[in-house]
Design a protein around this motif. Structure first.
Motif, PDB file in Angstrom:
ATOM      1  N   LEU A 158      35.424  48.325  50.553  1.00  0.00           N
ATOM      2  CA  LEU A 158      35.419  47.419  51.698  1.00  0.00           C
ATOM      3  C   LEU A 158      36.574  47.680  52.643  1.00  0.00           C
ATOM      4  CD1 LEU A 158      34.654  44.027  49.886  1.00  0.00           C
ATOM      5  CD2 LEU A 158      33.033  45.638  50.900  1.00  0.00           C
ATOM      6  N   SER A 159      36.362  47.346  53.891  1.00  0.00           N
ATOM      7  CA  SER A 159      37.423  47.343  54.890  1.00  0.00           C
ATOM      8  C   SER A 159      37.363  46.001  55.603  1.00  0.00           C
ATOM      9  CB  SER A 159      37.219  48.490  55.884  1.00  0.00           C
ATOM     10  OG  SER A 159      38.187  48.437  56.904  1.00  0.00           O
ATOM     11  N   GLY A 160      38.390  45.184  55.427  1.00  0.00           N
ATOM     12  CA  GLY A 160      38.371  43.851  56.016  1.00  0.00           C
ATOM     13  C   GLY A 160      37.338  42.949  55.388  1.00  0.00           C
ATOM     14  N   GLY A 161      37.160  43.074  54.072  1.00  0.00           N
ATOM     15  CA  GLY A 161      36.109  42.322  53.383  1.00  0.00           C
ATOM     16  C   GLY A 161      36.597  41.084  52.673  1.00  0.00           C
ATOM     17  N   GLU A 162      37.483  40.313  53.318  1.00  0.00           N
ATOM     18  CA  GLU A 162      38.077  39.153  52.651  1.00  0.00           C
ATOM     19  C   GLU A 162      37.041  38.131  52.197  1.00  0.00           C
ATOM     20  OE1 GLU A 162      39.339  40.529  55.317  1.00  0.00           O
ATOM     21  OE2 GLU A 162      41.397  41.077  54.744  1.00  0.00           O
ATOM     22  N   THR A 163      36.008  37.917  53.009  1.00  0.00           N
ATOM     23  CA  THR A 163      34.980  36.938  52.649  1.00  0.00           C
ATOM     24  C   THR A 163      34.244  37.354  51.385  1.00  0.00           C
ATOM     25  OG1 THR A 163      34.674  36.351  54.980  1.00  0.00           O
ATOM     26  CG2 THR A 163      32.930  35.721  53.463  1.00  0.00           C
ATOM     27  N   ALA A 164      33.872  38.629  51.303  1.00  0.00           N
ATOM     28  CA  ALA A 164      33.187  39.140  50.109  1.00  0.00           C
ATOM     29  C   ALA A 164      34.098  39.102  48.896  1.00  0.00           C
ATOM     30  CB  ALA A 164      32.694  40.561  50.354  1.00  0.00           C
ATOM     31  N   LEU A 165      35.378  39.439  49.084  1.00  0.00           N
ATOM     32  CA  LEU A 165      36.320  39.433  47.966  1.00  0.00           C
ATOM     33  C   LEU A 165      36.512  38.021  47.414  1.00  0.00           C
ATOM     34  CD1 LEU A 165      39.075  41.894  49.254  1.00  0.00           C
ATOM     35  CD2 LEU A 165      37.533  42.261  47.316  1.00  0.00           C
ATOM     36  N   LEU A 166      36.559  37.024  48.307  1.00  0.00           N
ATOM     37  CA  LEU A 166      36.756  35.654  47.847  1.00  0.00           C
ATOM     38  C   LEU A 166      35.550  35.185  47.041  1.00  0.00           C
ATOM     39  CD1 LEU A 166      38.956  33.428  48.122  1.00  0.00           C
ATOM     40  CD2 LEU A 166      37.486  32.354  49.822  1.00  0.00           C
ATOM     41  N   GLU A 167      34.351  35.470  47.532  1.00  0.00           N
ATOM     42  CA  GLU A 167      33.158  35.060  46.793  1.00  0.00           C
ATOM     43  C   GLU A 167      33.058  35.819  45.473  1.00  0.00           C
ATOM     44  OE1 GLU A 167      28.330  34.831  47.418  1.00  0.00           O
ATOM     45  OE2 GLU A 167      29.654  34.302  49.091  1.00  0.00           O
ATOM     46  N   ASN A 168      33.446  37.086  45.485  1.00  0.00           N
ATOM     47  CA  ASN A 168      33.369  37.893  44.264  1.00  0.00           C
ATOM     48  C   ASN A 168      34.316  37.378  43.188  1.00  0.00           C
ATOM     49  OD1 ASN A 168      32.113  40.649  43.346  1.00  0.00           O
ATOM     50  ND2 ASN A 168      34.230  40.729  42.660  1.00  0.00           N
ATOM     51  N   ILE A 169      35.514  36.962  43.599  1.00  0.00           N
ATOM     52  CA  ILE A 169      36.497  36.501  42.621  1.00  0.00           C
ATOM     53  C   ILE A 169      36.051  35.182  41.986  1.00  0.00           C
ATOM     54  CG2 ILE A 169      38.118  35.041  43.952  1.00  0.00           C
ATOM     55  CD1 ILE A 169      40.370  36.754  42.844  1.00  0.00           C
ATOM     56  N   VAL A 170      35.360  34.355  42.757  1.00  0.00           N
ATOM     57  CA  VAL A 170      34.803  33.111  42.210  1.00  0.00           C
ATOM     58  C   VAL A 170      33.642  33.441  41.274  1.00  0.00           C
ATOM     59  CG1 VAL A 170      33.634  30.942  42.770  1.00  0.00           C
ATOM     60  CG2 VAL A 170      35.532  31.740  44.197  1.00  0.00           C
ATOM     61  N   ALA A 171      32.811  34.406  41.668  1.00  0.00           N
ATOM     62  CA  ALA A 171      31.681  34.813  40.827  1.00  0.00           C
ATOM     63  C   ALA A 171      32.158  35.302  39.461  1.00  0.00           C
ATOM     64  CB  ALA A 171      30.875  35.914  41.526  1.00  0.00           C
ATOM     65  N   ILE A 172      33.227  36.102  39.449  1.00  0.00           N
ATOM     66  CA  ILE A 172      33.779  36.598  38.184  1.00  0.00           C
ATOM     67  C   ILE A 172      34.197  35.438  37.295  1.00  0.00           C
ATOM     68  CG2 ILE A 172      35.693  37.875  37.137  1.00  0.00           C
ATOM     69  CD1 ILE A 172      35.727  39.602  39.717  1.00  0.00           C
ATOM     70  N   TYR A 173      34.934  34.505  37.871  1.00  0.00           N
ATOM     71  CA  TYR A 173      35.427  33.344  37.111  1.00  0.00           C
ATOM     72  C   TYR A 173      34.269  32.534  36.530  1.00  0.00           C
ATOM     73  CZ  TYR A 173      37.641  28.793  36.317  1.00  0.00           C
ATOM     74  OH  TYR A 173      38.070  27.601  35.771  1.00  0.00           O
ATOM     75  N   LEU A 174      33.275  32.234  37.360  1.00  0.00           N
ATOM     76  CA  LEU A 174      32.144  31.422  36.910  1.00  0.00           C
ATOM     77  C   LEU A 174      31.265  32.172  35.914  1.00  0.00           C
ATOM     78  CD1 LEU A 174      31.135  29.773  40.309  1.00  0.00           C
ATOM     79  CD2 LEU A 174      32.375  28.704  38.411  1.00  0.00           C
ATOM     80  N   HIS A 175      31.078  33.466  36.132  1.00  0.00           N
ATOM     81  CA  HIS A 175      30.254  34.260  35.224  1.00  0.00           C
ATOM     82  C   HIS A 175      30.890  34.338  33.835  1.00  0.00           C
ATOM     83  CE1 HIS A 175      28.505  38.104  33.607  1.00  0.00           C
ATOM     84  NE2 HIS A 175      27.415  37.493  34.013  1.00  0.00           N
ATOM     85  N   ASN A 176      32.212  34.440  33.789  1.00  0.00           N
ATOM     86  CA  ASN A 176      32.903  34.450  32.499  1.00  0.00           C
ATOM     87  C   ASN A 176      32.742  33.125  31.762  1.00  0.00           C
ATOM     88  OD1 ASN A 176      33.810  37.077  32.752  1.00  0.00           O
ATOM     89  ND2 ASN A 176      35.772  36.496  33.657  1.00  0.00           N
ATOM     90  N   LEU A 177      32.633  32.039  32.517  1.00  0.00           N
ATOM     91  CA  LEU A 177      32.473  30.714  31.912  1.00  0.00           C
ATOM     92  C   LEU A 177      31.031  30.424  31.510  1.00  0.00           C
ATOM     93  CD1 LEU A 177      34.649  28.323  34.130  1.00  0.00           C
ATOM     94  CD2 LEU A 177      35.096  29.006  31.770  1.00  0.00           C
ATOM     95  N   TYR A 178      30.078  30.759  32.373  1.00  0.00           N
ATOM     96  CA  TYR A 178      28.704  30.284  32.200  1.00  0.00           C
ATOM     97  C   TYR A 178      27.677  31.387  31.934  1.00  0.00           C
ATOM     98  CZ  TYR A 178      30.769  26.058  34.135  1.00  0.00           C
ATOM     99  OH  TYR A 178      31.564  24.961  34.349  1.00  0.00           O
ATOM    100  N   GLU A 179      28.051  32.643  32.122  1.00  0.00           N
ATOM    101  CA  GLU A 179      27.170  33.782  31.874  1.00  0.00           C
ATOM    102  C   GLU A 179      25.790  33.591  32.525  1.00  0.00           C
ATOM    103  OE1 GLU A 179      27.337  34.260  27.614  1.00  0.00           O
ATOM    104  OE2 GLU A 179      29.284  35.261  27.729  1.00  0.00           O
ATOM    105  N   ASP A 180      24.701  33.605  31.734  1.00  0.00           N
ATOM    106  CA  ASP A 180      23.363  33.561  32.341  1.00  0.00           C
ATOM    107  C   ASP A 180      22.940  32.159  32.777  1.00  0.00           C
ATOM    108  OD1 ASP A 180      23.002  32.489  29.835  1.00  0.00           O
ATOM    109  OD2 ASP A 180      21.357  33.802  29.243  1.00  0.00           O
ATOM    110  N   GLN A 181      23.849  31.189  32.671  1.00  0.00           N
ATOM    111  CA  GLN A 181      23.572  29.848  33.194  1.00  0.00           C
ATOM    112  C   GLN A 181      24.101  29.673  34.613  1.00  0.00           C
ATOM    113  OE1 GLN A 181      21.588  27.494  31.650  1.00  0.00           O
ATOM    114  NE2 GLN A 181      21.225  29.324  30.405  1.00  0.00           N
TER     115      GLN A 181
END
Length: 262
Positions: A158-181
């Motif tokens: 990415l170049s200047g992809g702050e919006t995507a990075l923010l959503e991705n970092i939340v996705a990682i956190y939630l996926h680690n907690l809830y997986e396929d839920q």
């Protein structure tokens, strides 16, 4: 590392008074920005060339874990597929779309091979997907949203992809907690478009780097609609640095800075 583990590795003492002390809060924000851009690989904590290390990890995974192990000969198609997935983070994308994109730039690959390669990439933990909670089974499987397993990996593309990075970092956190839920919600009928939904918690989370200008109405409106249709849903809106409570007819929306939520 999760962000909390990253802070411990950095020797940062996270206490309840962190939010009230200007200097300590400033240090926390600086560490979050580092984690946000370079990810959570333990080896990067004390390295100067963090991006170089993450790039080496990617090369080893894509050439070793994915290409060599699965005897993939069309390495160019594999690399372009990963790049296209990175560019689509935050948006649903189908196998047909990925196939057509590669075909349009002259990459000889079949749709079945695209599906096969995506499976290999997922198995290597480079990426993961979440599905639309409202969609029928076929659409759930064929139109997911993809995220990268580490922000440092995504940031390579990415170049200047702050919006995507923010959503991705939340996705990682939630996926680690809830997986396929963990799901997202998108409905053309109701106009609801919510980034993350956890049905077992009745929790809806929207992510917006900023709420300035038109972004405020766009990001808040879907949560309002969901709250009106499903009273009792916990509504959360994560931003880079904004914190407030928005009162709506369908329940309050809690706006939090992402670092505080993590």
């Amino acid at each position: 590392y999760s962000f909390e583990e990253f802070l411990k590795a950095k020797g940062f003492d996270l206490t309840t008074d962190t939010w009230n002390k200007t200097a300590k809060r400033g240090k926390l924000l600086s560490l979050f920005d580092e984690y946000f851009r370079y990810g959570g690989y333990p080896e990067t904590v004390d390295l100067m060339d963090k991006r170089g290390y993450v790039s080496n990890v990617y090369q080893k995974v894509i050439l070793g874990d994915v290409a060599a192990r699965n005897e993939i000969r069309n390495e160019m198609a594999l690399r372009l597929l990963v790049k296209k997935v990175a560019e689509s983070v935050k948006n649903e994308i189908s196998f047909s779309n990925l196939h057509n994109t590669l075909k349009s730039i002259g990459v000889p690959i079949s749709r079945d091979t695209v599906i096969e390669y995506i499976g290999h990439i997922k198995n290597s933990y480079l990426i993961f997907d979440i599905k639309n909670y409202y969609a029928a089974f076929v659409d759930k499987e064929s139109n997911p949203k993809y995220y990268f397993g580490d922000n440092g990996l995504l940031n390579l593309f990415l170049s200047g992809g702050e919006t995507a990075l923010l959503e991705n970092i939340v996705a990682i956190y939630l996926h680690n907690l809830y997986e396929d839920q963990l799901y997202y919600i998108k409905s053309s009928k109701t106009g609801i478009n919510v980034d993350f939904y956890i049905p077992e918690e009745n929790l809806a989370i929207q992510v917006a780097y900023s709420l300035d200008g038109e972004a405020y109405e766009r990001e808040v409106s879907s949560l309002k609609k969901l709250g009106s249709e499903n009273p009792g849903t916990k509504l959360v809106l994560l931003t880079y640095n904004r914190e407030e409570t928005i009162e709506t007819g369908g329940g309050a929306i809690e706006v939090l800075p992402c670092h505080k939520y993590l």
